[in-house]
Design an enzyme around this catalytic site. Structure first.
Site, PDB file in Angstrom:
ATOM      1  NE  ARG A 223     -90.018 -28.891 -27.464  1.00 37.24           N
ATOM      2  CZ  ARG A 223     -89.520 -27.694 -27.154  1.00 37.24           C
ATOM      3  NH1 ARG A 223     -88.245 -27.573 -26.840  1.00 37.24           N
ATOM      4  NH2 ARG A 223     -90.293 -26.630 -27.162  1.00 37.24           N
ATOM      5  CG  HIS A 275     -87.025 -26.506 -20.698  1.00 36.62           C
ATOM      6  ND1 HIS A 275     -88.254 -26.535 -21.316  1.00 36.62           N
ATOM      7  CD2 HIS A 275     -86.127 -26.813 -21.667  1.00 36.62           C
ATOM      8  CE1 HIS A 275     -88.101 -26.836 -22.601  1.00 36.62           C
ATOM      9  NE2 HIS A 275     -86.815 -27.013 -22.831  1.00 36.62           N
TER      10      HIS A 275
END
Length: 311
Positions: A223, A275
């Site tokens: 994250r 990502h």
């Protein structure tokens, strides 16, 4: 059972879920508002607050990903509705491969060879053996534990960390504040696979980075909120001089897409990926979603998300 689906390519998910749950009525968020309000269950990835508020008698939510921070922080999230999330669904293998790439990138000096290429320098570096390259993995959930095992099988000594004590074969497990401090002081590469919670935000700050050995590297397929970006940039140094931290391979950021003005884009010791470390394999995810929805409907015990803990 009526299931409302919200995700990119929702029609494909709708069709595939219908084959697994022929007893259910499955529709997407493109359905009329009256139909959306009838939903018993919501299977979604980052739904808008307006959609979360629509169903009048929602019994459960299936989060179509491993990270639940966006859902838990959504102002439209209804209170007291149980949530389950994907707890691997095939994501651990590609994330493990991403981490393996990052480890070899630094352990075999590919970062240094790339800079030498630009400078037209021919210089060989004697590589350290994998056995002399300890790796830290922060986060030992379903994905973190699997990734730690993959790295250990490759021959790297692996130190894992979690909030509470864990025992994993082949992994040196640490926990709590003292365990984190001990781990940081002995690893050459640090891998971040923690969830986004109030307790983990900026867990990698200036103090944590200072505890890492000189020349350590950072790999973050987890994250974006785990890292204090200003502290990271300070630890990396600048284009003229290598800082305390050798380099960082980053896949997640607090704001995505990463803003064009971010200094991370152009930093010579940062590698940015969009990502992509852990794409969700559709078939495995659908099996898990169908299983969760049947468990909701039958009243079976669920491995539900703890909103207080954040995962």
């Amino acid at each position: 059972m009526k299931v409302l689906v919200h995700i990119n390519d929702a029609e494909r998910w709708q069709e595939a879920l219908a084959t697994r749950l022929p007893e259910a009525e499955i529709f997407t968020s493109a359905a009329p508002a009256d139909k959306r309000r009838e939903a018993d269950y919501l299977a979604a990835w980052k739904p808008p607050a307006t959609l979360l508020r629509e169903p009048v008698a929602l019994k459960g939510i299936v989060n179509l990903g491993a990270g639940v921070d966006a859902l838990l922080n959504n102002p439209g999230l209804p209170a007291n509705v149980p949530i389950v999330k994907l707890r691997d669904a095939g994501m651990a293998q590609p994330i493990g491969d991403y981490v393996r790439y990052g480890l070899l990138h630094f352990q075999r000096d590919f970062d240094r060879y790339r800079r030498q290429q630009h400078a037209r320098q021919w210089r060989e570096h004697a590589p350290l053996d994998k056995a002399d390259w300890p790796v830290g993995v922060l986060g030992l959930g379903a994905i973190g534990a699997r990734v730690a095992a993959m790295i250990a099988a490759d021959g790297f000594p692996v130190h894992g960390w979690s909030r509470s004590p864990k025992t994993l074969p082949g992994i040196h497990c640490h926990h709590g504040d003292a365990g984190l401090e001990a781990l940081l002081g002995r690893v050459k590469s640090l891998v971040l696979l923690l969830p986004d919670t109030p307790a983990t935000r900026h867990i990698i700050d200036a103090e944590a980075l200072a505890r890492l050995p000189e020349g350590a590297s950072l790999i973050n397929p987890g994250r974006g909120t785990l890292i204090d970006e200003a502290a990271l940039l300070a630890a990396l140094g600048n284009s003229a001089a290598e800082g305390r931290l050798r380099g960082a391979l980053l896949d997640a950021f607090p704001e995505e897409p990463l803003p064009a003005a971010s200094p991370l884009w152009s930093h010579p010791r940062v590698w940015v990926t969009p990502h992509m470390a852990g794409p969700t394999p559709l078939e495995a995810a659908l099996d898990q979603v169908a299983e969760a929805l049947r468990a909701f409907e039958s009243g079976e015990p669920l491995d539900a998300v703890d909103p207080t803990a954040g995962y």
